[in-house]
Design an enzyme around this catalytic site. Sequence first.
Site, PDB file in Angstrom:
ATOM      1  N   ASP A 411      41.472  34.501  46.366  1.00  0.00           N
ATOM      2  CA  ASP A 411      41.378  34.766  44.973  1.00  0.00           C
ATOM      3  C   ASP A 411      40.078  35.215  44.555  1.00  0.00           C
ATOM      4  OD1 ASP A 411      42.484  35.180  42.306  1.00  0.00           O
ATOM      5  OD2 ASP A 411      42.392  32.984  41.802  1.00  0.00           O
ATOM      6  N   GLU A 414      36.978  39.941  43.610  1.00  0.00           N
ATOM      7  CA  GLU A 414      36.765  41.721  43.055  1.00  0.00           C
ATOM      8  C   GLU A 414      35.425  41.999  43.246  1.00  0.00           C
ATOM      9  OE1 GLU A 414      38.636  39.272  41.404  1.00  0.00           O
ATOM     10  OE2 GLU A 414      40.555  40.501  42.218  1.00  0.00           O
ATOM     11  N   ASP A 486      47.557  38.779  38.088  1.00  0.00           N
ATOM     12  CA  ASP A 486      48.102  37.963  36.936  1.00  0.00           C
ATOM     13  C   ASP A 486      48.927  38.941  36.211  1.00  0.00           C
ATOM     14  OD1 ASP A 486      46.527  36.024  38.036  1.00  0.00           O
ATOM     15  OD2 ASP A 486      45.082  36.274  36.520  1.00  0.00           O
TER      16      ASP A 486
HETATM   17  O1  MIG Z   1      40.856  32.338  36.735  1.00  0.00           O
HETATM   18  O2  MIG Z   1      43.249  29.818  40.660  1.00  0.00           O
HETATM   19  O3  MIG Z   1      45.211  35.155  40.202  1.00  0.00           O
HETATM   20  O4  MIG Z   1      47.124  33.448  40.754  1.00  0.00           O
HETATM   21  O5  MIG Z   1      46.595  30.878  39.738  1.00  0.00           O
HETATM   22  C1  MIG Z   1      42.091  32.285  37.307  1.00  0.00           C
HETATM   23  C2  MIG Z   1      43.889  30.104  39.592  1.00  0.00           C
HETATM   24  C3  MIG Z   1      42.191  32.009  38.661  1.00  0.00           C
HETATM   25  C4  MIG Z   1      43.851  33.580  39.381  1.00  0.00           C
HETATM   26  C5  MIG Z   1      44.785  34.178  40.123  1.00  0.00           C
HETATM   27  C6  MIG Z   1      45.950  33.063  39.974  1.00  0.00           C
HETATM   28  C7  MIG Z   1      45.499  31.633  39.971  1.00  0.00           C
HETATM   29  C8  MIG Z   1      44.375  31.495  39.395  1.00  0.00           C
HETATM   30  N1  MIG Z   1      43.095  32.225  39.540  1.00  0.00           N
END
Ligand code: MIG
Length: 799
Positions: A411, A414, A486
């Site tokens: 996650d 980017e 998201d």
């Molecule tokens: O700032 O890890 O897209 O699936 O549950 C949010 C918490 C961070 C973004 C991800 C989402 C995940 C969430 N993350």
Amino acid sequence: MKNILSLLIALMVMPSFTLLAQPRLPVFTGKVKSMARKEASLLVKTENSTAEIYSYSPTILRIRITRNEPAEDASYAVIQKPASFLRDLQEFRDSAILVTDSLKVIIHRNPLRLVFRNMKGDVLSEEQPGFPVSWLGTEVTCYRKLFADEKFLGLGEKTGNLDKRGNSYVNWNSDIPAYKTNHDPLYQSIPFFIGVHGKVVYGIFLDNTTLTKFNFGASTDEQFSSFSAAEGEMNYYFFGSSTVAGIIRDYTWLTGRMQMPPYWSLGYQQCRWSYFPESQVMNIAQQFRDRKIPCDVIYLDIDYMDAYKIFTWNKERFPDPKGMTGKLNDMGFHLVTIVDPGIKVEKGYFAYDEGVANGYFAKYPNGTNYIGSVWPGRCHFPDFTQEAVRKWWGASFNRLVDPGVEGFWNDMNEPSAWGQSIPDIVQFGTEGQKASMTRVHNIYGLEMSRATFEGTKALMNGKRPFVLTRAGYAGIQRYSAVWTGDNEATDEHMLLSARMVTGLGLSGVSFTGPDVGGFMGNPSEELYTRWMSMGVYTPFFRNHSAWDTKSKEPWSFGAGVEAKVKAMIEQRYRLLPYIYSAFRESAVNGMPVARSLAIQYTFDEKVYWWKYQNEYLFGENLLVAPVSCTQGAEKIYLPEGGWYRLSTDEFYKGGAEVIVEAPLNDLPVFARASGIIPMQSVIQHTSQKPSSVLDLHVYNGDRKSAYTYYEDDGVTYQFENGQFCQRMITFDPSARRIIISAPEGSFGSKFTSVALILHGFRDTRDITVNGISYTLKMKGRDQWFAEFPLTGEPVEIRY
Ligand code: MIG
């Protein structure tokens, strides 16, 4: 003083001032000065540029244009090398023609301008007359003629319509929580599109990792399209295969294909931000088993860690990770945990200490480590462009693999830090190979996923890891599945997800899906139910939701919804033999599991219509028509051929718009006439053995068809050594014959017999199987079946 002196010297040796001065006007490639044929390329010098045209295959060319001498040739996406497929160059006064066995490139000399034709002479695509390629400062743009009926497909994970004509898009990987259904850019950058006009198709991949822009005829008075890169080379691949499927095959040959994922990752996956402590995880798992709702995977989001430190466990919440995964595995669950790239700045934390000591983090130009804030607080960011860093990152997964984690969810790559604006001057790479954020940003997620995949694969003793990522670049399919970030719990997002998933599929990424049910917000019972039914027909089927939402497990909406959703998930598990075979196709030729109708019905205008653009094929023989949750009936389009409603066997002639019922427990899904669909009995998870009978559904039709059934152990890479079971199943209606070939490969199938289930074979009551007669038994309104053994021999069925 010394600095001023070196600046003066630099100014004196500078060939021109154009790069220093504020760019006012574009600079064009200009007139061709020379051409030189090389083994696999043609080198062209022009007034203001150096261009090179390479061949990779008869249908794949590459155009590389630079202002100065080209720099070192490297790509994060491309895994192939040029090869000599160019025939002789024919030179004329105003032009020259370069030919492969499939393509002709007309090279206009003044100015340099390329026109691509197929062997019949049709123009597939051409650079814009008058202004083909130019620079404005460091930004380089290729303008191209826009055909009156031209459509644009692909570009990966984009919002908008299936046909992207009339819009422009940017590629700059971005973390956009609760993105709007028209937001751009999002998490992935895949600068690849497919053009369709007249009766021809072509593809273009702009392999440049900086911020790229694509204009598909937006605000250009219908005259031209363009694509540009903020800096670096004009470096595009041209695909001239004559079908969309051929272009996808070529594109995925060039940038690589998905490796077979573990079988369990095709099952239903339950996620939430976040399940903790252990007792809650075990409770969720137990409820699935008690309620007999099939499920294979459970996720731990960021709260499993100690203070969000990657590769650590919160000891209070998860005192015994290995014990827990052991119990989960015994119940047939696999565990996936999240990892973020940000490494907490904290002396004594191993990842911080090791990273600092070895210089593994991204840096400011003065050598200090960049710090940005994200979940753990102040963080450094691993420089995944360095091999040593990828190795280190990959090896660190022992802290998750040892306790039994089998899936790794990448996650925030980017990369994302609070504020969403990591400075461009942040640097990556080692001496001699340094690059700034402007070039690394879009491949950060790709290289993180690569490090994760390669590292965990090495640690897992021959088992296949499951890797999931949010960010990526062209080629991401080699390492990871992709989820679409998201989203929100709305009908618009649910329908958009079909276009994002099929858009990724058109762009080489097959294993994809949205957060089913919507990440942000609370779906209505109806939306939840409908979305779960779409999830069944989505390559990656995971329910996930944000921390501030209501529970979204299948039983959270009461008994009525639970019963419906349970039946849907059971359908997913019945379909696994079919879905796994579709994954195999992606791994072998890049054909996506979820296929936009534009792949097979490219020249059928209706598939691009606003109302029908969300429809897609799931695997070869199922057509899915997404419907909003507020509608109990919907007008849909069925392309040419014939189609049977999966739930009722009702037959529809294709090439027609039809109104169909769409109650919440019955998403409109259709089986293709002449289509073959292998299914199995319901299992609670993929480690459970289904019954030994493979249900082979054959839908009557007037077309001859062939289907490839594939099976292997689903766990290891032994299939690479021949341990798989592949059978060709052919249906020949004019000969009234179905043939199941002898298995290829040395893997012993789980299925020892076949239930042949015939749909739409109205007058057929008796069949012969290798000469032995069977009388069919009735199964459903229009379903008749016979069961017979499946051995190492071919089976010939006559009816
Ligand atoms: O700032 O890890 O897209 O699936 O549950 C949010 C918490 C961070 C973004 C991800 C989402 C995940 C969430 N993350």
